[in-house]
Motif scaffolding. Structure first.
Motif, short mmCIF file in Angstrom:
data_model
loop_
_atom_site.label_atom_id
_atom_site.label_comp_id
_atom_site.label_asym_id
_atom_site.label_seq_id
_atom_site.Cartn_x
_atom_site.Cartn_y
_atom_site.Cartn_z
N LEU A 1 6.44 1.72 -1.61
CA LEU A 1 7.75 1.35 -1.44
C LEU A 1 7.97 1.54 -0.16
O LEU A 1 7.59 2.43 0.57
N ASN B 1 8.67 -4.04 -2.49
CA ASN B 1 8.71 -3.77 -3.94
C ASN B 1 7.30 -3.97 -4.39
O ASN B 1 6.41 -4.68 -3.71
N MET C 1 10.09 -2.72 -9.29
CA MET C 1 10.95 -1.72 -8.74
C MET C 1 12.45 -2.41 -8.51
O MET C 1 13.26 -2.15 -7.67
#
Length: 429
Positions: free
Chosen positions: A275, A400, A413
């Motif tokens: 992330l 993501n 995500m």
């Protein structure tokens, strides 16, 4: 292990798929990673060889998996070798796999102690023509120490020089890029834990907090949710630090008015999330920060729209680069005339966006892949465009993890805030 048991059918299926790719009369051998020393009597934390884990689920040193699909003896078509434990080892190091537990985890029924490996191999190897050996063939591999795989390759060459040696890495790369539902579940748990950490730091971050304090908040949240910790060295980069792509010092204060670039994620059961978010330290983007942020966010959405079955990495990367080039013009960093007159070998956008948009994700953060293989359903990619303006001390990256399916892609995500307004609302609520 901190993580919950994984369905052994994953490893049974993975071995069956590999067996189908082996030449007739072949043995394939996989070794665990070594525990690496530090100083005095210290050691680094153990990280299992990804291929061995993919085939067995065994998360312990001194482990060997041997596959011999054409063995005349059915019990020797799959063999697992594990370290023999003892009362002394149990006192000093704790639990090690029993043979019964190893069978349950891996689905391999024939289990020997690792000390028996050479003896057992001798009884099998002369019934085989080929020996498949493993090595790290990732294009970004830069090992400076001799791995257990490298030592084992030399040992096999010395002991069985007349056998034909084969590379198993290309076969593993072919298999590992496609994730099944069990693997997606492990990745999704790593992502869920990552989301908990990110939402926690949104409440914690404020002017005067140090980068390392944010790192500590994340680690606390990750470990208390059954993760071993970070999937990779965390990047917690405030202000101009965000323009250093692999900034891992995490030692400086977060100042009022700075952006904070966070490239941080959890692992779970050896599967990794990845992330990146860029948030305002004081909870409010400046006008210029918002301009750059929105440009990167648009680039993310564009990349997601073209990440689909049939695409080729080089073509996909080129399209994203052209999109970001237009965004950089919009930000006033250069104009169309500059682009027209640029050196095509050194395009202007490279000063501000100098890395790839996507990479495969799985048991390795930069998971194994073949750049010439077109995208297929079951592949999991990151999407991580960025713009870094060193002269302004300003860097923004958003990332993501996305699963490609036959009907499009799924943002794994999607629940983790990315919209700038939502991030500001959460930081100020």
């Amino acid at each position: 292990m901190k993580y919950l048991p994984i369905d052994s059918q994953l490893f049974v299926s993975n071995r069956a798929r590999l067996n189908q790719l082996l030449k007739p009369k072949s043995i394939a051998i996989f070794n665990s990673n070594d525990i690496m020393p530090t100083n005095a009597d210290g050691t680094m934390g153990f990280k299992q060889n990804s291929d061995l884990f993919y085939l067995s689920g065994i998360d312990q040193e001194e482990t060997i998996v041997l596959l011999f699909p054409d063995s005349p003896d059915p019990k020797h078509r799959e063999i697992l070798f594990i370290r023999e434990t003892s009362e002394l080892i149990a006192i000093w190091e704790g639990y090690k796999y029993t043979k019964e537990h190893a069978r349950e985890v891996s689905g391999i029924q024939t289990v020997y102690w690792s000390s028996q490996f050479e003896q057992i191999l001798t009884t099998l190897v002369f019934e085989a023509d080929n020996i498949y050996l493993n090595s790290n063939e990732h294009i970004r591999n830069s090992s400076v120490v001799q791995t257990r795989d490298a030592k084992f390759i030399q040992w096999v060459k010395e002991h069985y020089p007349l056998h034909h040696l084969e590379r198993v890495a290309p076969l593993m790369y072919q298999l590992r890029v496609i994730k099944n539902s069990i693997e997606i579940a492990q990745l999704s748990e790593a992502i869920r834990i990552t989301e908990l950490g990110f939402r926690r730091l949104l409440k914690f971050t404020k002017p005067g907090v140090a980068e390392y304090e944010i790192e500590a908040e994340l680690l606390h949240e990750f470990v208390r949710n059954r993760s071993k910790g970070f999937a990779y060295q965390p990047i917690i980069a405030s202000g101009a630090n965000a323009c250093v792509l692999h900034y891992i010092e995490n030692s400086r204060p977060c100042n009022d008015g700075d952006l904070l670039l966070l490239d941080v994620a959890a692992e779970y059961a050896n599967y990794n999330a990845d992330l990146t978010r860029t948030i305002p330290v004081n909870g409010k983007y400046t006008a210029r920060q918002r301009q750059v942020y929105d440009a990167v966010h648009r680039a993310f959405k564009f990349a997601k729209s073209i990440l689909q079955v049939g695409a080729l990495w080089s073509e996909y990367q080129y399209e994203v680069e052209k999109f970001i080039e237009a965004e950089l013009i919009g930000l006033g960093l250069f104009d169309k005339t500059d682009v027209k007159n640029q050196n095509p070998e050194a395009p202007l956008f490279k000063k501000y966006f100098m890395h790839g948009t996507s990479h495969h994700l799985g048991l390795d953060v930069h998971d194994v892949w073949n750049r010439y293989r077109r995208f297929e359903a079951g592949m999991v990619f990151t999407i991580e465009p960025g713009i870094y303006i060193q002269e302004e001390g300003l860097g923004v990256r958003l990332e993501n993890n996305v699963l490609i399916t036959a009907d499009g892609n799924i943002d794994l995500m999607g629940n983790i805030p990315m919209d700038a307004d939502e991030i500001e609302d959460l930081m100020n609520s």
